[in-house]
Design an enzyme around this catalytic site. Sequence first.
Site, PDB file in Angstrom:
ATOM      1  N   ASP A 187      -1.200   1.617  -3.969  1.00 17.11           N
ATOM      2  CA  ASP A 187      -2.103   0.693  -4.655  1.00 17.11           C
ATOM      3  C   ASP A 187      -3.435   1.328  -5.048  1.00 17.11           C
ATOM      4  O   ASP A 187      -4.362   0.634  -5.458  1.00 17.11           O
ATOM      5  CB  ASP A 187      -2.345  -0.561  -3.807  1.00 17.11           C
ATOM      6  CG  ASP A 187      -2.969  -0.247  -2.456  1.00 17.11           C
ATOM      7  OD1 ASP A 187      -2.716   0.856  -1.923  1.00 17.11           O
ATOM      8  OD2 ASP A 187      -3.712  -1.089  -1.922  1.00 17.11           O
ATOM      9  N   SER A 209       0.802  -1.220   0.000  1.00 14.42           N
ATOM     10  CA  SER A 209       0.000   0.000   0.000  1.00 14.42           C
ATOM     11  C   SER A 209       0.833   1.268   0.000  1.00 14.42           C
ATOM     12  O   SER A 209       1.591   1.514  -0.920  1.00 14.42           O
ATOM     13  CB  SER A 209      -0.950  -0.037   1.200  1.00 14.42           C
ATOM     14  OG  SER A 209      -1.830   1.048   1.123  1.00 14.42           O
ATOM     15  N   HIS A 210       0.706   2.045   1.081  1.00 13.29           N
ATOM     16  CA  HIS A 210       1.355   3.355   1.134  1.00 13.29           C
ATOM     17  C   HIS A 210       2.805   3.266   1.589  1.00 13.29           C
ATOM     18  O   HIS A 210       3.475   4.284   1.700  1.00 13.29           O
ATOM     19  CB  HIS A 210       0.567   4.256   2.097  1.00 13.29           C
ATOM     20  CG  HIS A 210       0.455   3.655   3.462  1.00 13.29           C
ATOM     21  ND1 HIS A 210      -0.381   2.599   3.734  1.00 13.29           N
ATOM     22  CD2 HIS A 210       1.088   3.935   4.615  1.00 13.29           C
ATOM     23  CE1 HIS A 210      -0.251   2.264   5.010  1.00 13.29           C
ATOM     24  NE2 HIS A 210       0.628   3.056   5.565  1.00 13.29           N
ATOM     25  N   ASP A 235      -2.291   6.725  -3.359  1.00 16.39           N
ATOM     26  CA  ASP A 235      -1.189   6.004  -2.714  1.00 16.39           C
ATOM     27  C   ASP A 235      -0.658   4.874  -3.593  1.00 16.39           C
ATOM     28  O   ASP A 235      -0.997   4.788  -4.779  1.00 16.39           O
ATOM     29  CB  ASP A 235      -1.644   5.466  -1.357  1.00 16.39           C
ATOM     30  CG  ASP A 235      -2.604   4.298  -1.505  1.00 16.39           C
ATOM     31  OD1 ASP A 235      -3.302   4.241  -2.535  1.00 16.39           O
ATOM     32  OD2 ASP A 235      -2.663   3.445  -0.601  1.00 16.39           O
ATOM     33  N   ASP A 255      -5.846   2.977  -3.361  1.00 16.17           N
ATOM     34  CA  ASP A 255      -7.092   3.027  -2.592  1.00 16.17           C
ATOM     35  C   ASP A 255      -7.193   4.264  -1.705  1.00 16.17           C
ATOM     36  O   ASP A 255      -8.275   4.654  -1.310  1.00 16.17           O
ATOM     37  CB  ASP A 255      -7.336   1.734  -1.788  1.00 16.17           C
ATOM     38  CG  ASP A 255      -6.171   1.340  -0.907  1.00 16.17           C
ATOM     39  OD1 ASP A 255      -5.195   2.110  -0.825  1.00 16.17           O
ATOM     40  OD2 ASP A 255      -6.234   0.244  -0.307  1.00 16.17           O
ATOM     41  N   ARG A 256      -6.067   4.892  -1.387  1.00 19.03           N
ATOM     42  CA  ARG A 256      -6.134   6.108  -0.566  1.00 19.03           C
ATOM     43  C   ARG A 256      -6.199   7.354  -1.449  1.00 19.03           C
ATOM     44  O   ARG A 256      -5.809   7.307  -2.623  1.00 19.03           O
ATOM     45  CB  ARG A 256      -4.897   6.229   0.330  1.00 19.03           C
ATOM     46  CG  ARG A 256      -4.797   5.144   1.364  1.00 19.03           C
ATOM     47  CD  ARG A 256      -3.641   5.418   2.299  1.00 19.03           C
ATOM     48  NE  ARG A 256      -3.561   4.362   3.309  1.00 19.03           N
ATOM     49  CZ  ARG A 256      -3.020   4.520   4.498  1.00 19.03           C
ATOM     50  NH1 ARG A 256      -2.496   5.671   4.852  1.00 19.03           N
ATOM     51  NH2 ARG A 256      -2.984   3.524   5.359  1.00 19.03           N
ATOM     52  N   LYS A 276     -11.612   0.884  -0.253  1.00 20.26           N
ATOM     53  CA  LYS A 276     -11.585   2.325  -0.422  1.00 20.26           C
ATOM     54  C   LYS A 276     -11.060   2.605  -1.820  1.00 20.26           C
ATOM     55  O   LYS A 276     -10.377   1.762  -2.412  1.00 20.26           O
ATOM     56  CB  LYS A 276     -10.744   2.990   0.648  1.00 20.26           C
ATOM     57  CG  LYS A 276      -9.329   2.454   0.850  1.00 20.26           C
ATOM     58  CD  LYS A 276      -8.757   3.065   2.119  1.00 20.26           C
ATOM     59  CE  LYS A 276      -7.327   2.624   2.387  1.00 20.26           C
ATOM     60  NZ  LYS A 276      -7.225   1.254   2.914  1.00 20.26           N
TER      61      LYS A 276
HETATM   62  C1  G16 Z   1      -4.853  -0.115   5.774  1.00 23.85           C
HETATM   63  C2  G16 Z   1      -6.306  -0.452   5.781  1.00 23.85           C
HETATM   64  C3  G16 Z   1      -7.099   0.765   6.193  1.00 23.85           C
HETATM   65  C4  G16 Z   1      -6.622   1.264   7.533  1.00 23.85           C
HETATM   66  C5  G16 Z   1      -5.136   1.486   7.515  1.00 23.85           C
HETATM   67  C6  G16 Z   1      -4.675   1.745   8.921  1.00 23.85           C
HETATM   68  O1  G16 Z   1      -4.644   0.874   4.796  1.00 23.85           O
HETATM   69  O2  G16 Z   1      -6.712  -0.874   4.492  1.00 23.85           O
HETATM   70  O3  G16 Z   1      -8.443   0.409   6.214  1.00 23.85           O
HETATM   71  O4  G16 Z   1      -7.227   2.473   7.876  1.00 23.85           O
HETATM   72  O5  G16 Z   1      -4.474   0.341   7.040  1.00 23.85           O
HETATM   73  O6  G16 Z   1      -3.338   1.554   9.032  1.00 23.85           O
HETATM   74  P1  G16 Z   1      -2.665   1.399  10.450  1.00 23.85           P
HETATM   75  O7  G16 Z   1      -3.074   0.076  11.018  1.00 23.85           O
HETATM   76  O8  G16 Z   1      -1.209   1.500  10.123  1.00 23.85           O
HETATM   77  O9  G16 Z   1      -3.142   2.557  11.278  1.00 23.85           O
HETATM   78  P2  G16 Z   1      -3.764   0.582   3.505  1.00 23.85           P
HETATM   79  O10 G16 Z   1      -4.021   1.735   2.598  1.00 23.85           O
HETATM   80  O11 G16 Z   1      -2.363   0.530   4.041  1.00 23.85           O
HETATM   81  O12 G16 Z   1      -4.225  -0.733   2.990  1.00 23.85           O
END
Ligand code: G16
Length: 540
Positions: A280, A113-114, A278, A282-283, A375
């Site tokens: 992938d 992801s990010h 981000d 989704d953000r 998302k």
């Molecule tokens: C992931 C989840 C999100 C969540 C985030 C929180 O984001 O898909 O629903 O809000 O993690 O991250 P943390 O546990 O670090 O606070 P992503 O975009 O990384 O897949």
Amino acid sequence: MKIVTIDTLPFDDQNPGTSGLRKKTEVFQNPTYVENFITAIFKASGRLKGGILVLGGDGRYYNDVVIQKILKMAIAFEIRRVIVGQNGILSTPCASHLIRTRQAEGGIILSASHNPAGPDKDFGIKYNTKNGGPATEDVTGAIYNQSKNISFFSFADVDDFDISKEHTIEAGSTTIEVLDTTKIYADLMESLFDFSMMKTKIKEQNLKIRFDAMNAVTGGYAREIFVNRLGLDESSLLNCVTLSDFGGLHPDPNPTNTHELISVMKNDSSISFGSASDGDGDRNMIVGGKSAVVPSDSLAILCANSQYLNGLKVEGVARSMPTSGAVDRVAKELNMNCYETPTGWKFFGSLLDAGKITLCGEESYGTGSNHVREKDGLWTILAWLSILTARNMSVDEIVEEHWAKYGRDYFLRNDYNVSSEQGANIYNSLASATKSLKGTSVDNVKILDAYVFNYEDPINGNKADNQGVILDLENESRLVYRLSGTGTVGATLRVYVSAYDKNDTTSPVPSKLNAVSILGAKLAKLQELANKDKPDLSVF
Ligand code: G16
């Protein structure tokens, strides 16, 4: 076709976190590490054998190698069809859409992801289930259990497949379908928004935008949507070439990481709408001429302006627990249900499937609707563009109008990078202090309530305990503590700070929240337990 079976030993660390298994890339490069985890997914998912699997990733380093491994393992596991993104490119929301529309059993998305990408950075594997959403806790638990009991894996002993062009390959009992997913995703967006109206208004209003893909997965999708379909100038696109190291950028779209976008916006006042996505896809981050929109506000604003979302009928909304209560105020005004869930998109799935909610979002720069079960960064950006063009207003004007009506939920998140032991110690101490804190005053601030957030899914009754510590303070201020579930080294303690003001909506966030922030650090004994006198990162 020869199927090779290799003996292996289990790894003890293949427990998926908030969103899939995330580790340093070099961990995934350990011999058999990927093969073990993929075998665990195949075995835990039950019906993949004879079914359809969607496969792709965000284009980061090691995607190409892992995709070939999975294709060869899918053949050995007798998966009937694997739908794979051309060159492996597949954004998370598009994967969710494909799983749903192609009746796939599930999808594997290769992304951290990010988190940054590269040989010395991060890699990840996510598994999404039949409804298109992230695997729920029961499924990730089953995957983890399988991973602890693995003794062998199998794969087809064949050359690498050509996934650089759209075509179909027959291999054993498996069909591999390579698809360019840009058109599929752009078509989905065009079915949700009135592109022709937006195109006309963009021209009439001489709207200038900047979108920053941060050299991650959304570059191609953005070019197709913004330039080819909405007629925006090529200069609207920043960092829209997908690179395996994301060009060294940290594709976590917040004001700290998007210097280029923020400075372009500051230096050219004719650009009134900025946005970023981000790794992938989704953000999202939404930026006006003055500042970035706080994600909690973004959700509330989309909800309050849903009549400009091409007829989207909003039945209800949900936000994750640390997200501010801005959307709750809109839901109350519109007389609709508003649900509070634990952090992680997987907790919205049952509410979306049951038709209880149409919009949902999180403080972590995620917003989405019921069109997929993830998302969706570009969807959110298009939703904003739809509102801006329909109302002929700027981002700043929309935000200020919202605060004038509903008041402002000031919000920031302080992140403290600590060791795993320190993180667990701080969190557990807070959790056990809730009873004694409730009803007391610290630094002249009254703690009205203090509790650990335990969740019971209102649709299926699934329980998720210990999802964070909440302190409700006087004057609608709030502190929330939880440990990040997406990091790859040590622990990150997240302290979410919010305060509501009906009348003062224009103070700088850090000064407005300074006292509550300091109280948050003091109550967590950050100095004493982790030698921290300030956060490593403040996001607002
Ligand atoms: C992931 C989840 C999100 C969540 C985030 C929180 O984001 O898909 O629903 O809000 O993690 O991250 P943390 O546990 O670090 O606070 P992503 O975009 O990384 O897949």
